[in-house]
Scaffold this motif. Structure first.
Motif, mmCIF file in Angstrom:
data_model
loop_
_atom_site.group_PDB
_atom_site.id
_atom_site.type_symbol
_atom_site.label_atom_id
_atom_site.label_comp_id
_atom_site.label_asym_id
_atom_site.label_seq_id
_atom_site.Cartn_x
_atom_site.Cartn_y
_atom_site.Cartn_z
ATOM 1 N N GLY A 108 0.782 -1.230 0.000
ATOM 2 C CA GLY A 108 0.000 0.000 0.000
ATOM 3 C C GLY A 108 0.814 1.280 0.000
ATOM 4 N N ILE A 109 2.076 1.194 -0.391
ATOM 5 C CA ILE A 109 2.957 2.364 -0.402
ATOM 6 C C ILE A 109 2.958 3.004 -1.792
ATOM 7 C CG2 ILE A 109 5.335 3.195 -0.102
ATOM 8 C CD1 ILE A 109 5.785 0.839 1.826
ATOM 9 N N PRO A 110 2.529 4.247 -1.936
ATOM 10 C CA PRO A 110 2.570 4.933 -3.231
ATOM 11 C C PRO A 110 4.011 5.114 -3.707
ATOM 12 C CG PRO A 110 1.171 6.108 -1.665
ATOM 13 C CD PRO A 110 1.931 5.089 -0.887
ATOM 14 N N ILE A 111 4.206 5.054 -5.028
ATOM 15 C CA ILE A 111 5.548 5.137 -5.600
ATOM 16 C C ILE A 111 5.577 6.185 -6.711
ATOM 17 C CG2 ILE A 111 7.398 3.858 -6.793
ATOM 18 C CD1 ILE A 111 6.028 1.268 -5.655
ATOM 19 N N ILE A 112 6.657 6.951 -6.755
ATOM 20 C CA ILE A 112 6.950 7.853 -7.867
ATOM 21 C C ILE A 112 8.291 7.434 -8.466
ATOM 22 C CG2 ILE A 112 7.470 10.212 -8.590
ATOM 23 C CD1 ILE A 112 4.597 10.016 -7.873
ATOM 24 N N ASN A 113 8.314 7.221 -9.761
ATOM 25 C CA ASN A 113 9.524 6.835 -10.495
ATOM 26 C C ASN A 113 10.194 8.104 -11.047
ATOM 27 O OD1 ASN A 113 10.047 5.021 -13.644
ATOM 28 N ND2 ASN A 113 11.509 5.553 -12.064
ATOM 29 N N ILE A 114 11.468 8.307 -10.705
ATOM 30 C CA ILE A 114 12.194 9.510 -11.121
ATOM 31 C C ILE A 114 13.371 9.150 -12.019
ATOM 32 C CG2 ILE A 114 13.467 11.548 -10.306
ATOM 33 C CD1 ILE A 114 12.011 11.325 -7.681
ATOM 34 N N ASP A 115 13.638 9.974 -13.004
ATOM 35 C CA ASP A 115 14.855 9.958 -13.823
ATOM 36 C C ASP A 115 14.965 8.748 -14.747
ATOM 37 O OD1 ASP A 115 17.460 10.653 -14.802
ATOM 38 O OD2 ASP A 115 18.351 9.370 -13.270
ATOM 39 N N ASN A 116 15.225 7.576 -14.210
ATOM 40 C CA ASN A 116 15.409 6.370 -15.018
ATOM 41 C C ASN A 116 14.123 5.554 -14.999
ATOM 42 O OD1 ASN A 116 16.679 4.335 -16.534
ATOM 43 N ND2 ASN A 116 17.354 3.278 -14.684
ATOM 44 N N ARG A 117 13.478 5.460 -16.140
ATOM 45 C CA ARG A 117 12.151 4.864 -16.204
ATOM 46 C C ARG A 117 12.181 3.350 -15.959
ATOM 47 N NH1 ARG A 117 7.674 7.221 -18.981
ATOM 48 N NH2 ARG A 117 9.084 8.602 -20.110
ATOM 49 N N ILE A 118 11.223 2.874 -15.182
ATOM 50 C CA ILE A 118 11.067 1.437 -14.940
ATOM 51 C C ILE A 118 10.720 0.738 -16.253
ATOM 52 C CG2 ILE A 118 9.659 -0.297 -13.736
ATOM 53 C CD1 ILE A 118 9.241 1.926 -11.562
ATOM 54 N N ASP A 119 11.292 -0.428 -16.491
ATOM 55 C CA ASP A 119 11.050 -1.169 -17.729
ATOM 56 C C ASP A 119 9.583 -1.610 -17.810
ATOM 57 O OD1 ASP A 119 12.458 -2.764 -20.070
ATOM 58 O OD2 ASP A 119 11.071 -4.157 -19.101
ATOM 59 N N ALA A 120 8.919 -1.222 -18.882
ATOM 60 C CA ALA A 120 7.475 -1.466 -19.016
ATOM 61 C C ALA A 120 7.154 -2.955 -19.106
ATOM 62 C CB ALA A 120 6.950 -0.733 -20.249
ATOM 63 N N ASP A 121 7.950 -3.708 -19.837
ATOM 64 C CA ASP A 121 7.682 -5.144 -19.991
ATOM 65 C C ASP A 121 7.873 -5.888 -18.677
ATOM 66 O OD1 ASP A 121 7.086 -4.825 -22.682
ATOM 67 O OD2 ASP A 121 9.136 -5.249 -23.345
ATOM 68 N N ALA A 122 8.937 -5.540 -17.954
ATOM 69 C CA ALA A 122 9.184 -6.189 -16.659
ATOM 70 C C ALA A 122 8.080 -5.840 -15.668
ATOM 71 C CB ALA A 122 10.547 -5.769 -16.116
ATOM 72 N N ALA A 123 7.623 -4.595 -15.713
ATOM 73 C CA ALA A 123 6.549 -4.165 -14.815
ATOM 74 C C ALA A 123 5.254 -4.921 -15.106
ATOM 75 C CB ALA A 123 6.336 -2.660 -14.955
ATOM 76 N N LYS A 124 4.938 -5.069 -16.384
ATOM 77 C CA LYS A 124 3.725 -5.773 -16.778
ATOM 78 C C LYS A 124 3.784 -7.237 -16.369
ATOM 79 C CE LYS A 124 0.798 -6.709 -20.807
ATOM 80 N NZ LYS A 124 0.638 -6.521 -22.270
ATOM 81 N N ALA A 125 4.942 -7.857 -16.579
ATOM 82 C CA ALA A 125 5.106 -9.273 -16.234
ATOM 83 C C ALA A 125 4.969 -9.506 -14.730
ATOM 84 C CB ALA A 125 6.471 -9.763 -16.726
ATOM 85 N N ALA A 126 5.390 -8.520 -13.939
ATOM 86 C CA ALA A 126 5.332 -8.655 -12.478
ATOM 87 C C ALA A 126 3.973 -8.260 -11.905
ATOM 88 C CB ALA A 126 6.420 -7.802 -11.843
ATOM 89 N N GLY A 127 3.101 -7.713 -12.747
ATOM 90 C CA GLY A 127 1.797 -7.270 -12.262
ATOM 91 C C GLY A 127 1.848 -5.942 -11.536
ATOM 92 N N LEU A 128 2.877 -5.154 -11.833
ATOM 93 C CA LEU A 128 3.017 -3.851 -11.204
ATOM 94 C C LEU A 128 1.983 -2.883 -11.792
ATOM 95 C CD1 LEU A 128 5.094 -2.585 -9.146
ATOM 96 C CD2 LEU A 128 6.270 -1.649 -11.135
ATOM 97 N N LYS A 129 1.252 -2.212 -10.934
ATOM 98 C CA LYS A 129 0.295 -1.213 -11.403
ATOM 99 C C LYS A 129 1.051 0.006 -11.925
ATOM 100 C CE LYS A 129 -3.187 -2.626 -7.994
ATOM 101 N NZ LYS A 129 -3.939 -2.221 -6.777
ATOM 102 N N PRO A 130 0.448 0.784 -12.831
ATOM 103 C CA PRO A 130 1.138 1.944 -13.401
ATOM 104 C C PRO A 130 1.662 2.897 -12.326
ATOM 105 C CG PRO A 130 -0.850 1.487 -14.635
ATOM 106 C CD PRO A 130 -0.884 0.578 -13.450
ATOM 107 N N ILE A 131 2.907 3.331 -12.499
ATOM 108 C CA ILE A 131 3.577 4.223 -11.556
ATOM 109 C C ILE A 131 3.885 5.544 -12.244
ATOM 110 C CG2 ILE A 131 5.725 4.582 -10.260
ATOM 111 C CD1 ILE A 131 5.757 1.588 -9.677
ATOM 112 N N PRO A 132 3.522 6.670 -11.649
ATOM 113 C CA PRO A 132 3.827 7.968 -12.253
ATOM 114 C C PRO A 132 5.328 8.168 -12.442
ATOM 115 C CG PRO A 132 2.238 8.211 -10.474
ATOM 116 C CD PRO A 132 2.756 6.819 -10.394
#
Length: 320
Positions: free
Chosen positions: A121-145
């Motif tokens: 339940g911890i909100p996340i903000i991604n700064i500078d180096n963007r998280i890999d979209a494919d890895a995020a999708k595969a892990a079930g990560l919800k969209p992060i600003p």
């Protein structure tokens, strides 16, 4: 203060898409201090050995002071200390910070622990180096600003300027010194420079090698490139730290000012080298603004306000 002869601005990209269930104040003014208890935000960067991240922290601390939140700033020993960064996030989950802002060292490697933070339940903000979209999708990560700059556009600015400074304009042998291969910001800058060079049929890329963002590795890589290509005309370095090493190598063969060097980050030493004629340009992607808006939007997320899915700071190519 030296005069900027080229100031190419890539507009502020404030995308229309918004995080579901989060809220926008509708302006760039800081959100109100909305909590009775003091909020604690984990602010994770790659390192503080690079002045770029020192500037980012200053922007973050400015926002923290304005918004009345406590920042827990932690970094890896080096920009390649990805496992250490993962452990830092693990600890922040355990200590139950209210939000996490992160400039990840590895675009893919950081995803599993961010999923764990999100599940907690911890909100996340991604700064500078963007998280890999494919890895995020595969892990079930919800969209992060995301708060950052267009690395592709920045690399293009630097590559284009280098090409135009070559004798005869757009003709010669060039090299690229890359950041960490496979990481989003490094790949974006490299591809942006390649895009610019491809617009000139008489420009030949003779080498493209990684120096992992480090000055010493930049020196070693540039030394090898010069040995193989003594007639090199220019080099784009994906950050200033590597450019400093490249300049040492160029100085070592007596070609200071004769090989055009463009780079990225607009560090103070880079500006000195530009005035001295050792560098042609460096791209400023406003790390202080990235830190500031990262914290601002983290507070908005905590307070259930909408934030942009993507906020892009201005880019400026600094020249003599």
């Amino acid at each position: 203060m030296y005069k900027k002869t080229l100031a190419i601005l890539v507009g502020v990209g404030l995308m229309a898409s918004l995080v579901t269930g989060c809220g926008s104040s509708g302006s760039d003014k800081p959100a109100a201090k909305a909590d009775k208890k003091e909020l604690k935000i984990g602010f994770v960067m790659k390192t503080l050995s690079n002045p770029f991240f020192i500037s980012m922290e200053k922007g973050a601390q400015k926002a923290g002071k304005e918004l009345g939140v406590k920042l827990e700033v932690q970094v890896g020993q080096e920009e390649t200390s990805i496992e250490q960064q993962i452990a830092i996030v693990e600890n922040m989950i355990a200590t139950k910070v209210d939000a996490i802002c992160i400039a990840p060292g590895g675009s893919k490697e950081i995803v599993p622990v961010l999923k764990k933070a999100q599940d907690a339940g911890i909100p996340i903000i991604n700064i500078d180096n963007r998280i890999d979209a494919d890895a995020a999708k595969a892990a079930g990560l919800k969209p992060i600003p995301y708060v950052g700059a267009s690395n592709l556009d920045g690399g293009y600015l630097a590559g284009k300027y280098l090409a135009e400074q070559l004798k005869g304009k757009g003709k010669g042998k060039v090299a690229i010194i890359e950041g960490i291969q496979g990481v989003d910001n490094a790949e974006g800058r490299k591809n942006g420079a390649k895009k610019a060079f491809a617009e000139y049929k008489d420009i030949q890329i003779v080498a493209s090698q990684s120096a992992n963002w480090k000055t010493e590795e930049g020196l070693n890589v540039m030394t090898n490139i010069l040995q193989a290509n003594p007639d090199l005309n220019g080099v784009f370095c994906a950050n200033d730290m590597m450019a400093f090493g490249a300049i040492q190598a160029i100085d070592g063969v007596g070609k200071s000012g004769k090989i055009i060097v463009t780079a990225y980050d607009a560090l103070d030493q880079a500006k000195v080298y530009i005035k001295e004629g050792k560098m042609a340009s460096t791209v400023d992607q406003k790390p202080d603004d990235q830190g500031y808006y990262g914290v601002k939007y983290a507070v908005d997320l905590i307070n259930k306000k909408e934030v942009p899915m993507e906020y892009m700071v201005k880019l400026e190519n600094i020249t003599k």
